[in-house]
Design a protein around this motif. Structure first.
Motif, PDB file in Angstrom:
ATOM      1  N   VAL A 282      13.241  18.585  88.683  1.00 26.54           N
ATOM      2  CA  VAL A 282      12.151  18.976  89.570  1.00 26.54           C
ATOM      3  C   VAL A 282      12.720  19.833  90.692  1.00 26.54           C
ATOM      4  O   VAL A 282      13.670  19.433  91.350  1.00 26.54           O
ATOM      5  N   GLN A 283      12.120  20.988  90.883  1.00 27.83           N
ATOM      6  CA  GLN A 283      12.571  21.874  91.953  1.00 27.83           C
ATOM      7  C   GLN A 283      11.403  22.115  92.916  1.00 27.83           C
ATOM      8  O   GLN A 283      10.269  22.292  92.490  1.00 27.83           O
ATOM      9  N   LEU A 284      11.719  22.107  94.192  1.00 24.84           N
ATOM     10  CA  LEU A 284      10.703  22.312  95.214  1.00 24.84           C
ATOM     11  C   LEU A 284      11.087  23.493  96.093  1.00 24.84           C
ATOM     12  O   LEU A 284      12.267  23.659  96.422  1.00 24.84           O
ATOM     13  N   GLN A 285      10.106  24.273  96.479  1.00 21.09           N
ATOM     14  CA  GLN A 285      10.331  25.459  97.309  1.00 21.09           C
ATOM     15  C   GLN A 285       9.308  25.456  98.434  1.00 21.09           C
ATOM     16  O   GLN A 285       8.114  25.579  98.182  1.00 21.09           O
ATOM     17  N   ALA A 286       9.786  25.321  99.660  1.00 20.10           N
ATOM     18  CA  ALA A 286       8.909  25.308 100.827  1.00 20.10           C
ATOM     19  C   ALA A 286       8.860  26.690 101.465  1.00 20.10           C
ATOM     20  O   ALA A 286       9.854  27.421 101.462  1.00 20.10           O
ATOM     21  N   SER A 287       7.719  27.013 102.046  1.00 18.59           N
ATOM     22  CA  SER A 287       7.569  28.289 102.746  1.00 18.59           C
ATOM     23  C   SER A 287       6.471  28.150 103.793  1.00 18.59           C
ATOM     24  O   SER A 287       5.733  27.158 103.809  1.00 18.59           O
ATOM     25  N   GLY A 288       6.381  29.150 104.674  1.00 17.57           N
ATOM     26  CA  GLY A 288       5.299  29.181 105.639  1.00 17.57           C
ATOM     27  C   GLY A 288       5.676  28.874 107.069  1.00 17.57           C
ATOM     28  O   GLY A 288       4.826  28.915 107.958  1.00 17.57           O
ATOM     29  N   GLY A 289       6.922  28.540 107.314  1.00 21.96           N
ATOM     30  CA  GLY A 289       7.340  28.266 108.673  1.00 21.96           C
ATOM     31  C   GLY A 289       7.341  29.522 109.524  1.00 21.96           C
ATOM     32  O   GLY A 289       7.153  30.633 109.030  1.00 21.96           O
ATOM     33  N   GLY A 290       7.545  29.339 110.819  1.00 21.83           N
ATOM     34  CA  GLY A 290       7.581  30.479 111.713  1.00 21.83           C
ATOM     35  C   GLY A 290       7.532  30.060 113.157  1.00 21.83           C
ATOM     36  O   GLY A 290       7.698  28.875 113.485  1.00 21.83           O
ATOM     37  N   LEU A 291       7.305  31.032 114.003  1.00 20.46           N
ATOM     38  CA  LEU A 291       7.215  30.813 115.445  1.00 20.46           C
ATOM     39  C   LEU A 291       5.753  30.922 115.865  1.00 20.46           C
ATOM     40  O   LEU A 291       5.075  31.898 115.517  1.00 20.46           O
ATOM     41  N   VAL A 292       5.295  29.939 116.606  1.00 18.15           N
ATOM     42  CA  VAL A 292       3.902  29.925 117.049  1.00 18.15           C
ATOM     43  C   VAL A 292       3.832  29.338 118.454  1.00 18.15           C
ATOM     44  O   VAL A 292       4.686  28.533 118.835  1.00 18.15           O
ATOM     45  N   GLN A 293       2.831  29.750 119.193  1.00 19.07           N
ATOM     46  CA  GLN A 293       2.652  29.191 120.533  1.00 19.07           C
ATOM     47  C   GLN A 293       1.980  27.829 120.451  1.00 19.07           C
ATOM     48  O   GLN A 293       1.263  27.523 119.489  1.00 19.07           O
TER      49      GLN A 293
ATOM     50  N   SER B 179      -1.594  27.354 115.033  1.00 21.72           N
ATOM     51  CA  SER B 179      -1.624  26.743 113.711  1.00 21.72           C
ATOM     52  C   SER B 179      -0.647  27.433 112.767  1.00 21.72           C
ATOM     53  O   SER B 179      -0.340  28.614 112.918  1.00 21.72           O
ATOM     54  N   LEU B 180      -0.187  26.665 111.788  1.00 19.89           N
ATOM     55  CA  LEU B 180       0.618  27.172 110.686  1.00 19.89           C
ATOM     56  C   LEU B 180       0.233  26.394 109.439  1.00 19.89           C
ATOM     57  O   LEU B 180      -0.182  25.239 109.531  1.00 19.89           O
ATOM     58  N   ARG B 181       0.424  27.030 108.294  1.00 16.19           N
ATOM     59  CA  ARG B 181       0.242  26.316 107.030  1.00 16.19           C
ATOM     60  C   ARG B 181       1.513  26.445 106.209  1.00 16.19           C
ATOM     61  O   ARG B 181       1.962  27.553 105.903  1.00 16.19           O
ATOM     62  N   LEU B 182       2.081  25.304 105.861  1.00 14.13           N
ATOM     63  CA  LEU B 182       3.252  25.264 104.997  1.00 14.13           C
ATOM     64  C   LEU B 182       2.805  25.063 103.555  1.00 14.13           C
ATOM     65  O   LEU B 182       1.815  24.388 103.288  1.00 14.13           O
ATOM     66  N   SER B 183       3.564  25.654 102.651  1.00 16.17           N
ATOM     67  CA  SER B 183       3.312  25.495 101.226  1.00 16.17           C
ATOM     68  C   SER B 183       4.569  24.995 100.544  1.00 16.17           C
ATOM     69  O   SER B 183       5.686  25.311 100.971  1.00 16.17           O
ATOM     70  N   CYS B 184       4.391  24.241  99.479  1.00 11.60           N
ATOM     71  CA  CYS B 184       5.515  23.735  98.703  1.00 11.60           C
ATOM     72  C   CYS B 184       5.151  23.838  97.231  1.00 11.60           C
ATOM     73  O   CYS B 184       4.247  23.141  96.760  1.00 11.60           O
TER      74      CYS B 184
ATOM     75  N   TYR C 206      12.322   9.054  98.315  1.00 11.62           N
ATOM     76  CA  TYR C 206      12.090  10.345  97.710  1.00 11.62           C
ATOM     77  C   TYR C 206      13.336  10.811  96.963  1.00 11.62           C
ATOM     78  O   TYR C 206      14.456  10.663  97.432  1.00 11.62           O
ATOM     79  N   ASN C 207      13.102  11.352  95.772  1.00  6.13           N
ATOM     80  CA  ASN C 207      14.193  11.680  94.862  1.00  6.13           C
ATOM     81  C   ASN C 207      14.551  13.167  94.851  1.00  6.13           C
ATOM     82  O   ASN C 207      15.679  13.523  94.530  1.00  6.13           O
ATOM     83  N   TYR C 208      13.578  14.017  95.122  1.00  6.78           N
ATOM     84  CA  TYR C 208      13.788  15.452  94.997  1.00  6.78           C
ATOM     85  C   TYR C 208      13.417  16.131  96.314  1.00  6.78           C
ATOM     86  O   TYR C 208      12.400  15.803  96.925  1.00  6.78           O
ATOM     87  N   TRP C 209      14.244  17.091  96.690  1.00  9.03           N
ATOM     88  CA  TRP C 209      14.066  17.744  97.990  1.00  9.03           C
ATOM     89  C   TRP C 209      14.114  19.256  97.836  1.00  9.03           C
ATOM     90  O   TRP C 209      14.905  19.793  97.057  1.00  9.03           O
ATOM     91  N   GLY C 210      13.296  19.926  98.635  1.00  3.06           N
ATOM     92  CA  GLY C 210      13.357  21.371  98.721  1.00  3.06           C
ATOM     93  C   GLY C 210      14.204  21.780  99.905  1.00  3.06           C
ATOM     94  O   GLY C 210      14.637  20.941 100.697  1.00  3.06           O
ATOM     95  N   GLN C 211      14.414  23.066 100.029  1.00  4.32           N
ATOM     96  CA  GLN C 211      15.124  23.554 101.202  1.00  4.32           C
ATOM     97  C   GLN C 211      14.153  23.514 102.371  1.00  4.32           C
ATOM     98  O   GLN C 211      12.958  23.406 102.185  1.00  4.32           O
ATOM     99  N   GLY C 212      14.624  23.547 103.560  1.00  4.38           N
ATOM    100  CA  GLY C 212      13.756  23.445 104.723  1.00  4.38           C
ATOM    101  C   GLY C 212      13.173  24.777 105.154  1.00  4.38           C
ATOM    102  O   GLY C 212      13.677  25.844 104.797  1.00  4.38           O
TER     103      GLY C 212
END
Length: 120
Positions: free
Chosen positions: A1-12, A16-21, A107-113
């Motif tokens: 199982v592979q996980l890929q996270a995205s959506g981070g950033g800089l916000v005031q 709001s932000l939305r992360l996806s995995c 939790y057994n499987y981790w994505g990058q941060g």
């Protein structure tokens, strides 16, 4: 199982932000998926989790009412909608999956941060 996270950033603060995995591989073997975060100098903590089948959810007290976890089963993608962000939400956010019955893992499987930075 592979996980890929995205959506981070800089916000005031207040923004709001939305992360996806996205998850690939033997996804049928996972019971639940979750979002964790780790701020500098602090332990990693669970933020929210969701069972892949029924969609039952768990939220840490610190994010209740501000964050919403959801999933798109067809796309094998999990989301974390983060509203009313605070500087204390600043952290590296990780997505993870577990084979174990129970939203709290282990939790057994981790994505990058993905880095989330909230400025005041």
């Amino acid at each position: 199982v592979q996980l890929q996270a995205s959506g981070g950033g800089l916000v005031q603060a207040g923004g709001s932000l939305r992360l996806s995995c996205t998850v690939s591989g033997r996804t049928f073997s996972t019971y639940a998926r979750g979002w964790f975060r780790q701020a500098p100098g602090k332990d990693r903590e669970i933020v929210a989790a969701i069972t892949w089948g029924a969609g039952a959810t768990y939220y840490a007290d610190s994010v209740k009412g501000r964050f919403t976890i959801s999933r798109d089963v067809a796309k094998t993608t999990m989301y974390l909608q983060m509203n009313s962000l605070k500087p204390e939400d600043t952290a590296v956010y990780y997505c993870a999956a577990t084979k174990n019955a129970g939203l709290l893992g282990p939790y057994n499987y981790w994505g990058q941060g993905t880095q989330v930075t909230v400025s005041s």
